[in-house]
Design a protein around this motif. Sequence first.
Motif, PDB file in Angstrom:
ATOM      1  N   PHE A  29     112.587 113.686 129.257  1.00  0.00           N
ATOM      2  CA  PHE A  29     113.012 112.290 129.363  1.00  0.00           C
ATOM      3  C   PHE A  29     112.920 111.831 130.816  1.00  0.00           C
ATOM      4  O   PHE A  29     112.513 110.703 131.095  1.00  0.00           O
ATOM      5  CB  PHE A  29     114.435 112.130 128.831  1.00  0.00           C
ATOM      6  CG  PHE A  29     114.910 110.709 128.863  1.00  0.00           C
ATOM      7  CD1 PHE A  29     114.372 109.772 127.990  1.00  0.00           C
ATOM      8  CD2 PHE A  29     115.852 110.282 129.775  1.00  0.00           C
ATOM      9  CE1 PHE A  29     114.779 108.451 128.030  1.00  0.00           C
ATOM     10  CE2 PHE A  29     116.260 108.965 129.827  1.00  0.00           C
ATOM     11  CZ  PHE A  29     115.725 108.053 128.954  1.00  0.00           C
ATOM     12  N   ALA A  31     110.809 112.881 132.945  1.00  0.00           N
ATOM     13  CA  ALA A  31     109.386 112.640 133.230  1.00  0.00           C
ATOM     14  C   ALA A  31     109.023 111.203 132.868  1.00  0.00           C
ATOM     15  O   ALA A  31     108.326 110.502 133.612  1.00  0.00           O
ATOM     16  CB  ALA A  31     108.515 113.629 132.461  1.00  0.00           C
ATOM     17  N   THR A  32     109.508 110.746 131.709  1.00  0.00           N
ATOM     18  CA  THR A  32     109.291 109.355 131.315  1.00  0.00           C
ATOM     19  C   THR A  32     109.895 108.396 132.333  1.00  0.00           C
ATOM     20  O   THR A  32     109.274 107.413 132.744  1.00  0.00           O
ATOM     21  CB  THR A  32     109.920 109.114 129.933  1.00  0.00           C
ATOM     22  OG1 THR A  32     109.076 109.681 128.947  1.00  0.00           O
ATOM     23  CG2 THR A  32     110.078 107.652 129.648  1.00  0.00           C
ATOM     24  N   LEU A  35     107.921 107.821 135.399  1.00  0.00           N
ATOM     25  CA  LEU A  35     106.798 106.899 135.213  1.00  0.00           C
ATOM     26  C   LEU A  35     107.275 105.447 135.154  1.00  0.00           C
ATOM     27  O   LEU A  35     106.570 104.546 135.599  1.00  0.00           O
ATOM     28  CB  LEU A  35     106.020 107.264 133.947  1.00  0.00           C
ATOM     29  CG  LEU A  35     104.817 108.188 134.106  1.00  0.00           C
ATOM     30  CD1 LEU A  35     103.709 107.492 134.870  1.00  0.00           C
ATOM     31  CD2 LEU A  35     105.158 109.483 134.785  1.00  0.00           C
ATOM     32  N   ILE A  36     108.475 105.205 134.615  1.00  0.00           N
ATOM     33  CA  ILE A  36     109.013 103.835 134.613  1.00  0.00           C
ATOM     34  C   ILE A  36     109.178 103.361 136.055  1.00  0.00           C
ATOM     35  O   ILE A  36     108.670 102.315 136.457  1.00  0.00           O
ATOM     36  CB  ILE A  36     110.370 103.769 133.883  1.00  0.00           C
ATOM     37  CG1 ILE A  36     110.148 103.858 132.385  1.00  0.00           C
ATOM     38  CG2 ILE A  36     111.108 102.474 134.239  1.00  0.00           C
ATOM     39  CD1 ILE A  36     111.259 103.254 131.545  1.00  0.00           C
ATOM     40  N   ALA A  39     105.855 103.051 138.085  1.00  0.00           N
ATOM     41  CA  ALA A  39     105.051 101.844 137.914  1.00  0.00           C
ATOM     42  C   ALA A  39     105.495 100.768 138.897  1.00  0.00           C
ATOM     43  O   ALA A  39     104.665 100.155 139.574  1.00  0.00           O
ATOM     44  CB  ALA A  39     105.170 101.338 136.476  1.00  0.00           C
ATOM     45  N   VAL A  40     106.810 100.562 139.011  1.00  0.00           N
ATOM     46  CA  VAL A  40     107.271  99.483 139.892  1.00  0.00           C
ATOM     47  C   VAL A  40     107.149  99.905 141.363  1.00  0.00           C
ATOM     48  O   VAL A  40     106.844  99.087 142.233  1.00  0.00           O
ATOM     49  CB  VAL A  40     108.701  99.023 139.512  1.00  0.00           C
ATOM     50  CG1 VAL A  40     109.749 100.043 139.859  1.00  0.00           C
ATOM     51  CG2 VAL A  40     109.022  97.688 140.162  1.00  0.00           C
ATOM     52  N   ALA A  43     103.540  99.174 142.240  1.00  0.00           N
ATOM     53  CA  ALA A  43     103.314  97.748 142.438  1.00  0.00           C
ATOM     54  C   ALA A  43     103.869  97.324 143.798  1.00  0.00           C
ATOM     55  O   ALA A  43     103.222  96.596 144.557  1.00  0.00           O
ATOM     56  CB  ALA A  43     103.966  96.951 141.316  1.00  0.00           C
ATOM     57  N   ILE A 158     114.583  93.586 141.223  1.00  0.00           N
ATOM     58  CA  ILE A 158     114.151  94.322 140.035  1.00  0.00           C
ATOM     59  C   ILE A 158     114.443  95.808 140.208  1.00  0.00           C
ATOM     60  O   ILE A 158     114.979  96.464 139.302  1.00  0.00           O
ATOM     61  CB  ILE A 158     112.646  94.079 139.768  1.00  0.00           C
ATOM     62  CG1 ILE A 158     112.414  92.639 139.335  1.00  0.00           C
ATOM     63  CG2 ILE A 158     112.145  95.040 138.698  1.00  0.00           C
ATOM     64  CD1 ILE A 158     110.968  92.271 139.154  1.00  0.00           C
ATOM     65  N   LEU A 162     117.223  97.691 138.095  1.00  0.00           N
ATOM     66  CA  LEU A 162     116.880  98.756 137.144  1.00  0.00           C
ATOM     67  C   LEU A 162     117.692 100.016 137.447  1.00  0.00           C
ATOM     68  O   LEU A 162     118.176 100.699 136.538  1.00  0.00           O
ATOM     69  CB  LEU A 162     115.379  99.056 137.230  1.00  0.00           C
ATOM     70  CG  LEU A 162     114.806  99.948 136.150  1.00  0.00           C
ATOM     71  CD1 LEU A 162     114.910  99.273 134.792  1.00  0.00           C
ATOM     72  CD2 LEU A 162     113.343 100.273 136.435  1.00  0.00           C
TER      73      LEU A 162
ATOM     74  N   LEU B 188     108.505 113.093 122.858  1.00  0.00           N
ATOM     75  CA  LEU B 188     109.425 114.080 123.427  1.00  0.00           C
ATOM     76  C   LEU B 188     109.815 115.133 122.374  1.00  0.00           C
ATOM     77  O   LEU B 188     109.794 116.337 122.630  1.00  0.00           O
ATOM     78  CB  LEU B 188     110.652 113.319 123.916  1.00  0.00           C
ATOM     79  CG  LEU B 188     111.720 113.999 124.747  1.00  0.00           C
ATOM     80  CD1 LEU B 188     112.397 112.952 125.622  1.00  0.00           C
ATOM     81  CD2 LEU B 188     112.758 114.673 123.909  1.00  0.00           C
ATOM     82  N   LEU B 222     104.521 110.127 126.173  1.00  0.00           N
ATOM     83  CA  LEU B 222     105.634 110.336 127.104  1.00  0.00           C
ATOM     84  C   LEU B 222     105.333 109.746 128.477  1.00  0.00           C
ATOM     85  O   LEU B 222     106.221 109.209 129.130  1.00  0.00           O
ATOM     86  CB  LEU B 222     105.891 111.841 127.221  1.00  0.00           C
ATOM     87  CG  LEU B 222     107.206 112.282 127.825  1.00  0.00           C
ATOM     88  CD1 LEU B 222     108.351 111.945 126.897  1.00  0.00           C
ATOM     89  CD2 LEU B 222     107.186 113.776 128.098  1.00  0.00           C
ATOM     90  N   LEU B 256      96.910  93.046 139.320  1.00  0.00           N
ATOM     91  CA  LEU B 256      97.840  94.179 139.307  1.00  0.00           C
ATOM     92  C   LEU B 256      98.419  94.370 137.905  1.00  0.00           C
ATOM     93  O   LEU B 256      98.602  95.500 137.450  1.00  0.00           O
ATOM     94  CB  LEU B 256      98.966  93.932 140.323  1.00  0.00           C
ATOM     95  CG  LEU B 256     100.014  95.031 140.422  1.00  0.00           C
ATOM     96  CD1 LEU B 256      99.400  96.330 140.912  1.00  0.00           C
ATOM     97  CD2 LEU B 256     101.136  94.613 141.350  1.00  0.00           C
TER      98      LEU B 256
END
Lengths: 228, 552
Positions: A29, A31-32, A35-36, A39-40, A43, A158, A162, B188, B222, B256
Amino acid sequence: MSTNRGLVAHHFEDIEQQRDVEAFGMWMFLATEILIFGAVFTAYTVYRLRYAADFEAASSKLNVLIGSINTIVLLTSSLTMVLAVHATRAGRPKMLMICLLLTIFFGLTFFGFKAVEYYEDYEEALVPGLRFDPGEWAERSPPANAGHVQLMLVFYYIMTGLHAVHMIVGIGLLTWLVYRARRGTLTPARYMAVEVVGLYWHFVDIVWIFLLPLLYLAGTHRASDLHF
Amino acid sequence: MSDAIVRGFVPQAKARPPRTPETHYLNVEYGVKSWLLTTDHKRIAILYLIAVTALFLLGGAAATMIRLNLMTPRGELLPADTYNKLFSAHGIIMVWFFLVPVVPTVLGNFILPMMVGARDLAFPKLNLISWYIFTIGGIITLWAILAGGVDTGWTFYTPFSTKAARTNVIPTIIGIFISGFSSILTGLNFIATLHRMRAPGMTWTRMPLFLWSSYATSVILLLATPVLAMALILVGVERAWGIGIFDPDLGGDPILFQHLFWFYSHPVVYVMVLPAMGIVSEIITCFSRKPIFGYIFVAWASVGIAVLGFLVWAHHMFVAGQSVYSAQVFSALSYLVAVPSAIKVFNWTATLYKGSISFETPMLFALGFIALFTMGGLTGLMLAALGVDMHVHDTYFIIAHFHFIMVGGTVMAYMAGLHYWWPKMTGRMYSDFLSKLSALIIFVGFILTFLPQFVLGYLGMPRRYHVYPPEFQILNVMSSAGASILAVGYLLPLIYLIWSLFAGKAAGPNPWGATGLEWQTPSPPPPHNFDETPVVTSGPYEYATEEITDVH
């Protein structure tokens, strides 16, 4: 096996497998989650490099003192979290309860400081779309591009927003652990819940460790800026 | 377990008619509550089956309207706005609520724990939660689509989605965002199960190939889905706040958004097609009565596709304004994906070679997959070439290409898998004649629908327009006619599969004489899959290596 009766869910062979799977699941989890945030962060980095001077100008207006204090608060909360895991495994329910409550306390302290900071940001007209003065930035020397400054500030809200959502989830999980600790169901044989919440809590701290330099330390700050 | 697996055994020769076991997962409990609160992976698979079938029909209805409108050059049937909303609805529903979830959540949920010899997935409650998340996300999206609709296409390109569109962008995004967590949790769950729940003796290289491809799929789910989640948050924030980070007025860059979007949406193409490839690997070996040719290559090809799939996203943006150098790199990387894909096709073909082939229904669908996927893949190579892509970008050539992969590939393989494992899921056999007929109808209907679209695109008909020049009418009418045939092909299984539940013959534990742990347990399986944890002593496709001896 017999000592672990009732501990092992029906689909596992033994308690070792069950514990293994629980920790493994949380790592995935996370790892997910990486990535969230990744991404930001990506950017942000794109614009940070493209509009370096303007992002630094905007960063120097953020309250680095509160940001730093909050870093210390969160790191301390990670310490109490780790002690909570230790207390569960060592079978010390009183210490466990104290550590969980302290972790929650530090989490709430973070929010207290953060609320003060957001309020100050509003007072200083650092909220694009709500309270923001483009003219002020054009008059600076050297002048900053007000559009790019707003871009930086949007990222600031943001990313910290988050992170705050994750903190709220974390405090919710800790409250659930307090409830379980009160009922006495966090025994040395059932320590995984504390361990897994701990992993999550440390992750949220680490995200902040990245947010501090990315957002607050990008610009220059003078000693006179250090105030509440 | 007296009639346990008999490898290489031909079912027709069986003397006694197969019987359905006394208790199984379907009749162990009754009532709505026993279904809505179940943590049994098999029941959750059935819940998903119902949800995605309903959504497939809705997405299909939107496609029907699109094809009807395109019967005439002036598009008399629908106003332009409605047409825009319909193709958006078609894309959104089909991508996020059918193609992405369908194979993992229906067939994967049902078969994967049995294939590894486990009693359930690693996190059974999480599995149920992910169905609820999916359903809630689906309902929100459907509500957004039905109550006003959304006209951005399924890609939500900025600044149109953030500034110009006057439709339900935010509710749609929220629905997709929520359902994304269902994808993440399923991925997962699968990875944890494959790592930690394998039966004794089930080593990585003894795993059926469906598991390898499910593993690769889960890694993509994932790691890619969260990036989409973030991209959608950013679009939503910008739209709601009126100010945001793709905003060109502030110096923000709409390109982007495309990078973030395709970083998810290209790998997710492999989420759709990798499990499909896994199904085909299972079926080709079973009905060729041969071990797969080059097991290890097929297995690692799945991993290769998943890894390379993360490195090709910007080939969707060749004309979007990126640098020539990055376009060249992404073009070259896109060619590389063809290598593992081709390995699979060659190895399936080599498996067929000198096999003892029987054309049962699943096999017909699987062979259809190979033919259509190959055409889709080869046209993909044409699109990876910069020059050709400039010419056919945003035309029906693209539409035809990805429908060959998505519909000709994924849906075909899903039908193959559904027909292959239906006897295991329900304990019943369906009509042999009708199912073979539907395989044939779908194949013919598909070719007639999408082959003309390659020509249309090459001649220059752009996608997403509800009108077109009159000279394109004949090809469009052919395509619409094919779509109506395709619709019959898809509705037919709905009828005979439901019919089989009531009137189908009992299937017995292993109607196809297949290898694999899922066939060693009765059909339908008992609640905990196996009475005893199975012990695995050999590879997954030991066909023809044993003589037919044990016929009771």
